[in-house]
Design an enzyme around this catalytic site. Structure first.
Site, short mmCIF file in Angstrom:
data_model
loop_
_atom_site.label_atom_id
_atom_site.label_comp_id
_atom_site.label_asym_id
_atom_site.label_seq_id
_atom_site.Cartn_x
_atom_site.Cartn_y
_atom_site.Cartn_z
CB SER A 136 -0.86 -0.01 1.26
OG SER A 136 -1.43 1.27 1.49
CE1 TYR B 286 -3.87 -2.11 5.17
CE2 TYR B 286 -2.88 -0.04 4.50
CZ TYR B 286 -3.56 -1.20 4.18
OH TYR B 286 -3.90 -1.46 2.86
#
Ligand code: NAD
Length: 283
Positions: free
Chosen positions: A142, A155
Site C-alpha cells: 500500500s 497497517y
C-alpha cells in the site's frame, strides 16, 4: 522462458475487491485462476465471474495466516496444475488508531495476515518456481507502507515490511527467472473496511469517506498492477496521488514528516485529511 507463459495464477484474497478484479481481468486474457480466500461465498461469486470473463478457475479455502494451510495450498496447485506462473499475495485487513490505544491483539491479527501471510506465500512458492524455471510474485502492499501516515501504525508497518521483503527478493530471485512486483495503491473502494478495526469513530468515518470519494476503481488498480507485472516492474503505484506523495517523501523525507508533525501538533491533520479525502486527493 517467458515467466508468464503458462497463464496459471494463484490469487489470495480473491473473493472480493482487488483480488477479484485481478482474477477477472486475467481471466479475460484466458488465465486459469486459483481463487484463495477464507470467504467461501465470495470465492464462489468470483469463480462465476472468472468463467463469464472467459477464464477457468478453482477455489481453494486457505487462511493465509496459517503456515500449514499455505503450504497445503501451494502443494495442491503445483501438484494438480503442474506449476503456477503468477502468485498474487493480496489478502489483507486494516487497523486504524493511535499506538497505545490499539489493542495488542489487533497488532497481532493484522501482522499475521498482512505480513506473515505474504512471507508464507513467498516461502512456499519461490522454491517451487525455482524448480519449474521461473514465475512472478506480486505482493500487495500500500502507499501507506511508503508514506507512514498517522493513526495507521499497524497497517503501515505490515505494508512497509512487505515493500522491504519485495525489494530484497527482487535481486535474490532474479537468477531463477522470477519477477517481483510490489503494489502500493492509495485508497480505492472495496470491502476492506467491513472487517477493519478502529479505536474511534472519526477514523471509521474518515476511512469510509476515502472509499466513498475514490477516483480509481479496483478494476483500474488491477489493470495497472497487471501492466507492471508484464513489464517486470518492481513498483506498481497506480494512482497519481500516490506517485506525488512518494516523490515528495523521497526528495525531502525530513520536511515531509515534519509537515505532518506540525499539522498534528496544531490539531490540523484531521481537518486537512478530511478535506483531502473529500476532494479525492488521497485516492
Ligand atoms: N482498498 C484500498 O484502499 C487498499 C489500498 C491499498 C492497499 N490495499 C490492499 O489491497 C489488498 C486487498 O484488499 P481489498 O481492498 O481488495 O479488500 P477486500 O476486503 O475487498 O478483500 C480482501 C480479501 O482478503 C480476504 N482475507 C482476509 N483475511 C484473510 C485470510 N486470513 N486468509 C485468506 N483471505 C483473507 C478477505 O476475505 C477478502 O476477500 C489488501 O492487502 C489491502 O491491504 C487496499
Amino acid at each position: 522462458m517467458d515467466r508468464l507463459m503458462g497463464k496459471r495464477a494463484v490469487i489470495t484474497g480473491a473473493a472480493s475487491g482487488l483480488g477479484r478484479s485481478l482474477a477477472t481481468t486475467l481471466a479475460g486474457e484466458g488465465w486459469r485462476i486459483g481463487i484463495v480466500d477464507i470467504n467461501d461465498a465470495g470465492a464462489r461469486e468470483t469463480l462465476e465471474m472468472v468463467e463469464r470473463a472467459g477464464g477457468t478457475g478453482e477455489i481453494y479455502h486457505t487462511d493465509v495466516a496459517s503456515p500449514e494451510a499455505v503450504k497445503a495450498m501451494a502443494d495442491h496447485f503445483f501438484d494438480s496444475w503442474g506449476g503456477v506462473d503468477l502468485l498474487v499475495n493480496n489478502a489483507g485487513v486494516a487497523v486504524a488508531g493511535f499506538v497505545g490505544d490499539i489493542p495488542l491483539e489487533d497488532w497481532k491479527w493484522i501482522h499475521d495476515i498482512n505480513f506473515w501471510g505474504m512471507v508464507y506465500g513467498c516461502h512456499e512458492f519461490i522454491p517451487r518456481m525455482q524448480v519449474q524455471g521461473g514465475g512472478h510474485i506480486v505482493n500487495v502492499a500500500s502507499s501507506a507502507g511508503l508514506l507512514s501516515p498517522a493513526e495507521m501504525a499497524p497497517y503501515n508497518t505490515t505494508k512497509a515490511a512487505v515493500i522491504s521483503l519485495s525489494e530484497t527478493l527482487r535481486a535474490e530471485v532474479s537468477p531463477y527467472n522470477i519477477g517481483i512486483t510490489v503494489a502500493c495503491p492509495m485508497f480505492f473502494n472495496t470491502n476492506l473496511l467491513e472487517c477493519a478495526r478502529y479505536t474511534d469513530d472519526w477514523e471509521k468515518e474518515w476511512c469510509e469517506s476515502t472509499f466513498r470519494y475514490a477516483r480509481m476503481t479496483s478494476e483500474e488498480v488491477a489493470n495497472r498492477i497487471i501492466t507492471a507485472v508484464k513489464k517486470d516492474k518492481l513498483y506498481a503505484v497506480p494512482q497519481l496521488s500516490g506517485k506525488f506523495f512518494w516523490l515528495n517523501k523521497r526528495m525531502m523525507p525530513g520536511t515531509f514528516h515534519g509537515l505532518f508533525r506540525f499539522l498534528n501538533r496544531h490539531g490540523l491533520e484531521r481537518p486537512l485529511f478530511k478535506v483531502l479525502a473529500r476532494l479525492g486527493l488521497l485516492q
